[in-house]
Design a protein around this motif. Sequence first.
Motif, PDB file in Angstrom:
ATOM      1  N   ASP A 353       0.882  -1.166   0.000  1.00 14.09           N
ATOM      2  CA  ASP A 353       0.000   0.000   0.000  1.00 14.09           C
ATOM      3  C   ASP A 353       0.922   1.220   0.000  1.00 14.09           C
ATOM      4  O   ASP A 353       1.643   1.462   0.980  1.00 14.09           O
ATOM      5  CB  ASP A 353      -0.884  -0.018   1.254  1.00 14.09           C
ATOM      6  CG  ASP A 353      -1.870   1.143   1.288  1.00 14.09           C
ATOM      7  OD1 ASP A 353      -1.531   2.229   0.766  1.00 14.09           O
ATOM      8  OD2 ASP A 353      -2.965   0.979   1.841  1.00 14.09           O
ATOM      9  N   VAL A 354       0.926   1.970  -1.104  1.00 16.33           N
ATOM     10  CA  VAL A 354       1.878   3.082  -1.269  1.00 16.33           C
ATOM     11  C   VAL A 354       1.708   4.126  -0.168  1.00 16.33           C
ATOM     12  O   VAL A 354       2.699   4.638   0.380  1.00 16.33           O
ATOM     13  CB  VAL A 354       1.709   3.740  -2.664  1.00 16.33           C
ATOM     14  CG1 VAL A 354       2.522   5.026  -2.765  1.00 16.33           C
ATOM     15  CG2 VAL A 354       2.130   2.768  -3.764  1.00 16.33           C
ATOM     16  N   LEU A 355       0.457   4.446   0.202  1.00 17.00           N
ATOM     17  CA  LEU A 355       0.209   5.508   1.178  1.00 17.00           C
ATOM     18  C   LEU A 355       0.529   5.080   2.612  1.00 17.00           C
ATOM     19  O   LEU A 355       1.172   5.808   3.355  1.00 17.00           O
ATOM     20  CB  LEU A 355      -1.249   5.976   1.092  1.00 17.00           C
ATOM     21  CG  LEU A 355      -1.676   6.641  -0.220  1.00 17.00           C
ATOM     22  CD1 LEU A 355      -3.138   7.035  -0.145  1.00 17.00           C
ATOM     23  CD2 LEU A 355      -0.826   7.870  -0.513  1.00 17.00           C
ATOM     24  N   LYS A 356       0.085   3.892   2.976  1.00 18.44           N
ATOM     25  CA  LYS A 356       0.247   3.460   4.362  1.00 18.44           C
ATOM     26  C   LYS A 356       1.565   2.744   4.635  1.00 18.44           C
ATOM     27  O   LYS A 356       1.956   2.561   5.786  1.00 18.44           O
ATOM     28  CB  LYS A 356      -0.927   2.567   4.768  1.00 18.44           C
ATOM     29  CG  LYS A 356      -2.251   3.333   4.842  1.00 18.44           C
ATOM     30  CD  LYS A 356      -3.368   2.442   5.310  1.00 18.44           C
ATOM     31  CE  LYS A 356      -4.651   3.237   5.485  1.00 18.44           C
ATOM     32  NZ  LYS A 356      -4.652   4.115   6.653  1.00 18.44           N
ATOM     33  N   GLY A 357       2.245   2.303   3.564  1.00 16.06           N
ATOM     34  CA  GLY A 357       3.540   1.643   3.735  1.00 16.06           C
ATOM     35  C   GLY A 357       3.433   0.218   4.231  1.00 16.06           C
ATOM     36  O   GLY A 357       4.416  -0.374   4.674  1.00 16.06           O
TER      37      GLY A 357
END
Length: 395
Positions: A353-357
């Motif tokens: 998940d790019v945003l949450k890492g």
Amino acid sequence: MCDQTFMAATFGPCDNCSKASPLMNIYIKTEAINYCSFCMEMMACQGLQKGETLASLKKESESLKKKLEEERGKLNDVELHQVAEKVEAVAALSLKTRRVLKGHGNKVLCMDWCKDKRRLVSSSQDGKVIVWDAFTLNKEHGVTLPCTWVMACAYAPSGCAVACGGLDNKCSVVPLSLDRNENLAAKKKSVAMHTNYVSGCSFTNSDMQLLTSSGDGTCALWDVESGQLLQSFHGHTADVLSLDLAPSETGNTFVSGGSDMKANVWDMRSGQNIQSFESHESDINCVKYYPSGDAFASASDDATCRFYDLRADREVAVYQKDSIIFGASTVDFSLSGRLLFAGYNDYTINVWDVLKGTRVSILFGHENRISRVRVSPDGAALCSASWDSSLRIWA
């Protein structure tokens, strides 16, 4: 990537002193010259001001780098995952292998989708380049190159040609024909010539220009018709292992990553290195632009993937887990940019998940390291290439 790094020292007479010795190939205003290490150092010293030494310049360079990092640090007010705390989490993914493409006799090293979302090209250590129909699994074209380790391949924007290159230090363009019995190898045209292996290639937004990266530490822009070098890009201090063109049709920038642990952003018109990022601890095997063109991701042998924002001029996220100890060899984004697909040397593909890492899924199926992952142009499928001699299409 250590397994794909090859040294090719050029030996011959120095262009300056004429002594036979190992040579360093450099370009001055697009003109190639071959100097021995002594003449290279002498040339570097000729431009020194009074009282300057190479040691003092190196010291000054290091202090400027430190100041730059301090200035970047002042702007580092918040992390990406903190901003994304209130964003809804990604739902569970159910990606499965829908197709397995078999036909190569050795490691598949590279692949690329055609803009028609149906065909793809792959290159292998067996010296072959194959064009596939991903729907029917038919092999539409096959080209045998004179050398093994075809490390790079790319589809032309029109879909009428493919480019490929590798250990022969060349990048060739092969026009594709509707006649499947035609000998494509005879129509192959050498476009780019480096002094070491070709690690990556990509057409610009037309079939007429080709961008290449090489183990000689340079990237270069070539005219396909004439084979002329239009621009060379110097800034890496070791093998360049990957490049990616900015997604915008008017984009004049590209990013490259290499064995010097650097990711550099370049202006294609001027040949200048306009941004540089050095946070990885090992070779950068792959770089890939975010769909908007404002950021890019990198995959490295240090077992991490990193996300860099070009506007903030810094790294904003690191994708890693203590359980992941093998190097990351390749990355690509989903069409929306929310997911990052990363191929690793432990034979798996991790979905982040790019945003949450956070890691949202792991894809199993390959039986050797993953060399390439690419999302189809319509975002409906993912293709992975592996050293197990096969390609898999996931959806």
